[in-house]
Design a protein around this motif. Structure first.
Motif, PDB file in Angstrom:
ATOM      1  N   ASN A 191       0.826  -1.222   0.000  1.00  0.00           N
ATOM      2  CA  ASN A 191       0.000   0.000   0.000  1.00  0.00           C
ATOM      3  C   ASN A 191       0.855   1.264   0.000  1.00  0.00           C
ATOM      4  O   ASN A 191       0.612   2.195   0.772  1.00  0.00           O
ATOM      5  CB  ASN A 191      -0.933   0.010   1.223  1.00  0.00           C
ATOM      6  CG  ASN A 191      -1.871  -1.173   1.244  1.00  0.00           C
ATOM      7  OD1 ASN A 191      -2.559  -1.451   0.255  1.00  0.00           O
ATOM      8  ND2 ASN A 191      -1.906  -1.890   2.354  1.00  0.00           N
ATOM      9  N   ALA A 192       1.851   1.260  -0.858  1.00  0.00           N
ATOM     10  CA  ALA A 192       2.798   2.379  -0.879  1.00  0.00           C
ATOM     11  C   ALA A 192       2.248   3.568  -1.650  1.00  0.00           C
ATOM     12  O   ALA A 192       1.615   3.422  -2.709  1.00  0.00           O
ATOM     13  CB  ALA A 192       4.117   1.921  -1.516  1.00  0.00           C
ATOM     14  N   ARG A 193       2.493   4.729  -1.136  1.00  0.00           N
ATOM     15  CA  ARG A 193       2.060   5.976  -1.768  1.00  0.00           C
ATOM     16  C   ARG A 193       3.101   7.049  -1.476  1.00  0.00           C
ATOM     17  O   ARG A 193       3.502   7.240  -0.325  1.00  0.00           O
ATOM     18  CB  ARG A 193       0.701   6.417  -1.223  1.00  0.00           C
ATOM     19  CG  ARG A 193       0.137   7.678  -1.882  1.00  0.00           C
ATOM     20  CD  ARG A 193      -1.241   7.987  -1.294  1.00  0.00           C
ATOM     21  NE  ARG A 193      -1.909   9.070  -2.015  1.00  0.00           N
ATOM     22  CZ  ARG A 193      -1.761  10.350  -1.731  1.00  0.00           C
ATOM     23  NH1 ARG A 193      -0.972  10.707  -0.728  1.00  0.00           N
ATOM     24  NH2 ARG A 193      -2.387  11.281  -2.432  1.00  0.00           N
ATOM     25  N   ALA A 194       3.546   7.726  -2.526  1.00  0.00           N
ATOM     26  CA  ALA A 194       4.558   8.765  -2.359  1.00  0.00           C
ATOM     27  C   ALA A 194       4.155  10.014  -3.123  1.00  0.00           C
ATOM     28  O   ALA A 194       3.698   9.937  -4.272  1.00  0.00           O
ATOM     29  CB  ALA A 194       5.922   8.267  -2.845  1.00  0.00           C
ATOM     30  N   VAL A 195       4.333  11.149  -2.495  1.00  0.00           N
ATOM     31  CA  VAL A 195       4.057  12.440  -3.114  1.00  0.00           C
ATOM     32  C   VAL A 195       5.344  13.260  -3.082  1.00  0.00           C
ATOM     33  O   VAL A 195       5.933  13.450  -2.010  1.00  0.00           O
ATOM     34  CB  VAL A 195       2.944  13.202  -2.371  1.00  0.00           C
ATOM     35  CG1 VAL A 195       2.668  14.535  -3.069  1.00  0.00           C
ATOM     36  CG2 VAL A 195       1.676  12.365  -2.282  1.00  0.00           C
ATOM     37  N   GLN A 196       5.795  13.675  -4.259  1.00  0.00           N
ATOM     38  CA  GLN A 196       7.001  14.489  -4.327  1.00  0.00           C
ATOM     39  C   GLN A 196       6.806  15.571  -5.378  1.00  0.00           C
ATOM     40  O   GLN A 196       6.462  15.281  -6.522  1.00  0.00           O
ATOM     41  CB  GLN A 196       8.218  13.637  -4.668  1.00  0.00           C
ATOM     42  CG  GLN A 196       9.550  14.409  -4.554  1.00  0.00           C
ATOM     43  CD  GLN A 196      10.753  13.499  -4.591  1.00  0.00           C
ATOM     44  OE1 GLN A 196      10.807  12.555  -5.362  1.00  0.00           O
ATOM     45  NE2 GLN A 196      11.727  13.773  -3.723  1.00  0.00           N
ATOM     46  N   ASP A 197       7.030  16.816  -4.970  1.00  0.00           N
ATOM     47  CA  ASP A 197       6.848  17.963  -5.866  1.00  0.00           C
ATOM     48  C   ASP A 197       5.462  17.960  -6.514  1.00  0.00           C
ATOM     49  O   ASP A 197       5.300  18.345  -7.688  1.00  0.00           O
ATOM     50  CB  ASP A 197       7.925  17.957  -6.958  1.00  0.00           C
ATOM     51  CG  ASP A 197       9.292  18.350  -6.417  1.00  0.00           C
ATOM     52  OD1 ASP A 197       9.329  19.111  -5.423  1.00  0.00           O
ATOM     53  OD2 ASP A 197      10.291  17.901  -6.977  1.00  0.00           O
ATOM     54  N   GLY A 198       4.465  17.494  -5.775  1.00  0.00           N
ATOM     55  CA  GLY A 198       3.100  17.493  -6.287  1.00  0.00           C
ATOM     56  C   GLY A 198       2.735  16.284  -7.115  1.00  0.00           C
ATOM     57  O   GLY A 198       1.561  16.076  -7.441  1.00  0.00           O
ATOM     58  N   ASN A 199       3.711  15.468  -7.494  1.00  0.00           N
ATOM     59  CA  ASN A 199       3.448  14.253  -8.253  1.00  0.00           C
ATOM     60  C   ASN A 199       3.173  13.093  -7.297  1.00  0.00           C
ATOM     61  O   ASN A 199       3.849  12.942  -6.277  1.00  0.00           O
ATOM     62  CB  ASN A 199       4.641  13.908  -9.143  1.00  0.00           C
ATOM     63  CG  ASN A 199       4.973  15.042 -10.108  1.00  0.00           C
ATOM     64  OD1 ASN A 199       4.062  15.668 -10.665  1.00  0.00           O
ATOM     65  ND2 ASN A 199       6.254  15.329 -10.275  1.00  0.00           N
ATOM     66  N   VAL A 200       2.189  12.259  -7.667  1.00  0.00           N
ATOM     67  CA  VAL A 200       1.754  11.180  -6.784  1.00  0.00           C
ATOM     68  C   VAL A 200       1.993   9.843  -7.468  1.00  0.00           C
ATOM     69  O   VAL A 200       1.563   9.628  -8.607  1.00  0.00           O
ATOM     70  CB  VAL A 200       0.259  11.318  -6.431  1.00  0.00           C
ATOM     71  CG1 VAL A 200      -0.138  10.197  -5.465  1.00  0.00           C
ATOM     72  CG2 VAL A 200      -0.031  12.686  -5.825  1.00  0.00           C
ATOM     73  N   LEU A 201       2.674   8.940  -6.773  1.00  0.00           N
ATOM     74  CA  LEU A 201       2.905   7.589  -7.296  1.00  0.00           C
ATOM     75  C   LEU A 201       2.379   6.577  -6.277  1.00  0.00           C
ATOM     76  O   LEU A 201       2.721   6.639  -5.089  1.00  0.00           O
ATOM     77  CB  LEU A 201       4.399   7.359  -7.539  1.00  0.00           C
ATOM     78  CG  LEU A 201       4.770   6.005  -8.162  1.00  0.00           C
ATOM     79  CD1 LEU A 201       4.117   5.831  -9.534  1.00  0.00           C
ATOM     80  CD2 LEU A 201       6.293   5.879  -8.286  1.00  0.00           C
TER      81      LEU A 201
END
Length: 246
Positions: free
Chosen positions: A208-218
């Motif tokens: 259930n991984a979720r990452a937000v960096q510089d507004g981008n969501v993966l």
């Protein structure tokens, strides 16, 4: 009975002090076996038949560059188990340890700091209700409500394990990573941080991984965050990427 023979007390406390000294040094046990140990307290008792030493009131233990303070100290010479309680604070060079209580087990190969435990080593800080340390392997366990702070971010999790020699840490359960420096916010069931090799730091998120960096969501089952490159990879199952135009 009371025993005022300083040499006996020094021997009694050498083991426990060496253990904590090694912890704070963040290295294998120091070759400090012959370094004098000084213990001061309002009262010191030693029972020779049982092998138990008891010091109370403003306890201060000094060996080389290691200084430990607390309200009360007990040590069993025979079992080589002991504890220091009451606002325990220890300092050695760039490392500090504080807790309500610090206890040693198994011939001082296992230390447990309980009660608002805080261990700092260099630029890293580990906190939790309980922090366990294994000097020989330089392994640190925060079994519940763990938090590790590093220069570029913070990881919290139900459990945190730190491998000091390897400059890595694993969080398990409700992992949350926040890095304002890298503009990163990530969550997962589990995460492992690798600080080595230098310049190639990364975090692997699983479950259930979720990452937000510089507004981008993966979003994905497994995400690899290459921290120094500000890059993210996803693998396993279906993944989703949402890009925010800059």
């Amino acid at each position: 009975m009371r025993n005022n023979k300083k040499c006996t007390l020094l021997t009694v406390f050498t083991a426990i002090t060496l253990s904590v000294g090694s912890l704070l040094a963040g290295a294998a046990p120091q070759p400090a076996a012959k370094t004098p140990v000084e213990i001061t307290a309002n009262a010191i008792e030693y029972d020779a038949p049982s092998g138990i030493m008891h010091a109370t009131g403003g306890v201060r233990i000094t060996q080389g560059q290691t200084v430990m303070t607390g309200a009360e100290a007990k040590y069993n010479v025979k079992s080589q188990e002991g504890q220091l309680t009451g606002g325990v604070h220890a300092v050695n060079q760039d490392a500090t340890l504080s807790a309500v209580q610090v206890q040693t087990y198994k011939n001082n190969s296992h230390l447990i700091a309980r009660g608002d435990a805080v261990l700092t080593k260099g630029d890293k800080r580990l906190t939790g209700p309980q922090v366990e340390y294994f000097p020989e392997t330089q392994y640190v366990l925060v079994p519940e409500s763990g938090r590790i702070e590093m220069p570029d971010g913070t990881m919290t999790a139900d459990k945190i394990e730190a491998f000091i020699n390897e400059n890595s840490a694993t969080g398990t359960g409700s992992v949350h990573i926040v890095s304002q420096v890298r503009k990163l916010d990530a969550t997962a069931n589990m995460a492992t941080y690798y600080g080595e090799p230098k310049g190639q730091s990364k975090v692997i998120l699983t479950g259930n991984a979720r990452a937000v960096q510089d507004g981008n969501v993966l979003v994905g089952e497994t995400l690899t965050l290459r921290l120094d490159d500000k890059a993210m990879d996803a693998s396993g199952g279906r993944n989703q990427l949402v890009i925010t135009p800059q």
